[in-house]
Design a protein around this motif. Sequence first.
Motif, PDB file in Angstrom:
ATOM      1  N   CYS A  56     -34.632  17.302 -10.655  1.00 31.83           N
ATOM      2  CA  CYS A  56     -33.338  17.990 -10.479  1.00 31.83           C
ATOM      3  C   CYS A  56     -33.494  19.221  -9.594  1.00 31.83           C
ATOM      4  N   SER A  57     -34.567  19.968  -9.765  1.00 34.35           N
ATOM      5  CA  SER A  57     -34.803  21.155  -8.941  1.00 34.35           C
ATOM      6  C   SER A  57     -35.046  20.777  -7.489  1.00 34.35           C
ATOM      7  N   GLY A  58     -35.858  19.760  -7.249  1.00 32.78           N
ATOM      8  CA  GLY A  58     -36.129  19.309  -5.888  1.00 32.78           C
ATOM      9  C   GLY A  58     -34.877  18.794  -5.207  1.00 32.78           C
ATOM     10  N   TYR A  59     -34.087  18.031  -5.941  1.00 35.19           N
ATOM     11  CA  TYR A  59     -32.833  17.499  -5.405  1.00 35.19           C
ATOM     12  C   TYR A  59     -31.901  18.644  -5.025  1.00 35.19           C
ATOM     13  N   CYS A  60     -31.786  19.613  -5.909  1.00 39.65           N
ATOM     14  CA  CYS A  60     -30.921  20.773  -5.660  1.00 39.65           C
ATOM     15  C   CYS A  60     -31.422  21.588  -4.473  1.00 39.65           C
ATOM     16  N   CYS A  61     -32.725  21.828  -4.414  1.00 39.32           N
ATOM     17  CA  CYS A  61     -33.285  22.609  -3.302  1.00 39.32           C
ATOM     18  C   CYS A  61     -33.004  21.965  -1.961  1.00 39.32           C
ATOM     19  N   LYS A  62     -33.169  20.657  -1.890  1.00 36.62           N
ATOM     20  CA  LYS A  62     -32.938  19.991  -0.607  1.00 36.62           C
ATOM     21  C   LYS A  62     -31.463  20.034  -0.229  1.00 36.62           C
ATOM     22  N   ARG A  63     -30.586  19.789  -1.201  1.00 39.01           N
ATOM     23  CA  ARG A  63     -29.151  19.814  -0.899  1.00 39.01           C
ATOM     24  C   ARG A  63     -28.700  21.215  -0.487  1.00 39.01           C
ATOM     25  N   VAL A  64     -29.169  22.230  -1.201  1.00 39.38           N
ATOM     26  CA  VAL A  64     -28.806  23.608  -0.867  1.00 39.38           C
ATOM     27  C   VAL A  64     -29.372  23.983   0.501  1.00 39.38           C
ATOM     28  N   SER A  65     -30.619  23.579   0.768  1.00 39.04           N
ATOM     29  CA  SER A  65     -31.221  23.922   2.063  1.00 39.04           C
ATOM     30  C   SER A  65     -30.484  23.242   3.214  1.00 39.04           C
ATOM     31  N   GLN A  66     -29.946  22.051   2.986  1.00 42.07           N
ATOM     32  CA  GLN A  66     -29.148  21.389   4.021  1.00 42.07           C
ATOM     33  C   GLN A  66     -27.871  22.181   4.305  1.00 42.07           C
ATOM     34  N   GLU A  67     -27.250  22.684   3.257  1.00 43.26           N
ATOM     35  CA  GLU A  67     -26.030  23.477   3.435  1.00 43.26           C
ATOM     36  C   GLU A  67     -26.346  24.810   4.123  1.00 43.26           C
ATOM     37  N   VAL A  68     -27.448  25.437   3.745  1.00 46.23           N
ATOM     38  CA  VAL A  68     -27.851  26.693   4.375  1.00 46.23           C
ATOM     39  C   VAL A  68     -28.159  26.458   5.856  1.00 46.23           C
ATOM     40  N   ALA A  69     -28.839  25.362   6.163  1.00 43.97           N
ATOM     41  CA  ALA A  69     -29.145  25.048   7.561  1.00 43.97           C
ATOM     42  C   ALA A  69     -27.860  24.843   8.361  1.00 43.97           C
ATOM     43  N   MET A  70     -26.874  24.206   7.756  1.00 44.98           N
ATOM     44  CA  MET A  70     -25.613  24.018   8.446  1.00 44.98           C
ATOM     45  C   MET A  70     -24.928  25.364   8.689  1.00 44.98           C
ATOM     46  N   GLY A  71     -24.967  26.250   7.718  1.00 44.32           N
ATOM     47  CA  GLY A  71     -24.385  27.588   7.887  1.00 44.32           C
ATOM     48  C   GLY A  71     -25.092  28.393   8.968  1.00 44.32           C
ATOM     49  N   ILE A  72     -26.423  28.350   8.970  1.00 45.55           N
ATOM     50  CA  ILE A  72     -27.186  29.076   9.991  1.00 45.55           C
ATOM     51  C   ILE A  72     -26.872  28.510  11.377  1.00 45.55           C
ATOM     52  N   GLY A  73     -26.793  27.189  11.465  1.00 45.53           N
ATOM     53  CA  GLY A  73     -26.448  26.563  12.740  1.00 45.53           C
ATOM     54  C   GLY A  73     -25.066  26.968  13.230  1.00 45.53           C
ATOM     55  N   ALA A  74     -24.105  27.042  12.321  1.00 45.49           N
ATOM     56  CA  ALA A  74     -22.743  27.446  12.697  1.00 45.49           C
ATOM     57  C   ALA A  74     -22.716  28.896  13.172  1.00 45.49           C
ATOM     58  N   VAL A  75     -23.429  29.778  12.466  1.00 41.89           N
ATOM     59  CA  VAL A  75     -23.491  31.185  12.875  1.00 41.89           C
ATOM     60  C   VAL A  75     -24.174  31.303  14.236  1.00 41.89           C
ATOM     61  N   PHE A  76     -25.242  30.558  14.452  1.00 43.77           N
ATOM     62  CA  PHE A  76     -25.935  30.577  15.737  1.00 43.77           C
ATOM     63  C   PHE A  76     -25.005  30.141  16.868  1.00 43.77           C
ATOM     64  N   MET A  77     -24.258  29.063  16.648  1.00 47.27           N
ATOM     65  CA  MET A  77     -23.339  28.598  17.700  1.00 47.27           C
ATOM     66  C   MET A  77     -22.259  29.635  17.987  1.00 47.27           C
ATOM     67  N   LEU A  78     -21.761  30.300  16.943  1.00 45.86           N
ATOM     68  CA  LEU A  78     -20.755  31.349  17.133  1.00 45.86           C
ATOM     69  C   LEU A  78     -21.337  32.517  17.933  1.00 45.86           C
ATOM     70  N   LEU A  79     -22.548  32.954  17.566  1.00 47.49           N
ATOM     71  CA  LEU A  79     -23.182  34.056  18.293  1.00 47.49           C
ATOM     72  C   LEU A  79     -23.470  33.676  19.747  1.00 47.49           C
ATOM     73  N   GLN A  80     -23.900  32.450  19.973  1.00 46.13           N
ATOM     74  CA  GLN A  80     -24.141  31.999  21.344  1.00 46.13           C
ATOM     75  C   GLN A  80     -22.848  31.986  22.156  1.00 46.13           C
ATOM     76  N   ALA A  81     -21.756  31.542  21.544  1.00 46.15           N
ATOM     77  CA  ALA A  81     -20.471  31.531  22.240  1.00 46.15           C
ATOM     78  C   ALA A  81     -20.030  32.953  22.577  1.00 46.15           C
ATOM     79  N   LEU A  82     -20.192  33.882  21.612  1.00 48.91           N
ATOM     80  CA  LEU A  82     -19.819  35.284  21.866  1.00 48.91           C
ATOM     81  C   LEU A  82     -20.691  35.890  22.964  1.00 48.91           C
ATOM     82  N   GLN A  83     -21.985  35.548  22.966  1.00 47.50           N
ATOM     83  CA  GLN A  83     -22.864  36.056  24.013  1.00 47.50           C
ATOM     84  C   GLN A  83     -22.468  35.458  25.371  1.00 47.50           C
ATOM     85  N   HIS A  84     -22.158  34.187  25.401  1.00 46.38           N
ATOM     86  CA  HIS A  84     -21.769  33.527  26.649  1.00 46.38           C
ATOM     87  C   HIS A  84     -20.492  34.132  27.230  1.00 46.38           C
TER      88      HIS A  84
END
Length: 148
Positions: A56-84
Amino acid sequence: MGLAYFQLERPRASCAADSSAGGKDLPDPRDLIAKVLEQYQGEINEMGVSGLAGFCSGYCCKRVSQEVAMGIGAVFMLLQALQHMGYININYKKVNADITKKLDLDGDGKLSQSDIKVMMDNLTSHLAEGLPSASGFAAGFGLGLYYA
């Protein structure tokens, strides 16, 4: 059909070596399994609870890390757009140095596989603390990561 499988009679000795031993029946494998289960019941229960908690812990960690990665990716794309568009300027050399300083756990000055191993060891040891079977937890954690 499945029930009939468990109602089969024990096999009889058929080779010459077995028949010379007095024609005794071969031991029933179900008796052996029952004996092992009875003898190691406590250890099996401990590994079962720890393994389930690990899964259960491993399953939760992977699912949460996928969501965190998606959030970091979205923030990165926003920052790149603002820089551009010229609204902000990001010093990626400083960002890289700061992130490396925070995440470099083995002290070699760079992010590597050994840093990830240290992170995973720290995570599993903290999560498995106080559980009856750390090995059961670790196995369950790995399976949870795999099946998430």
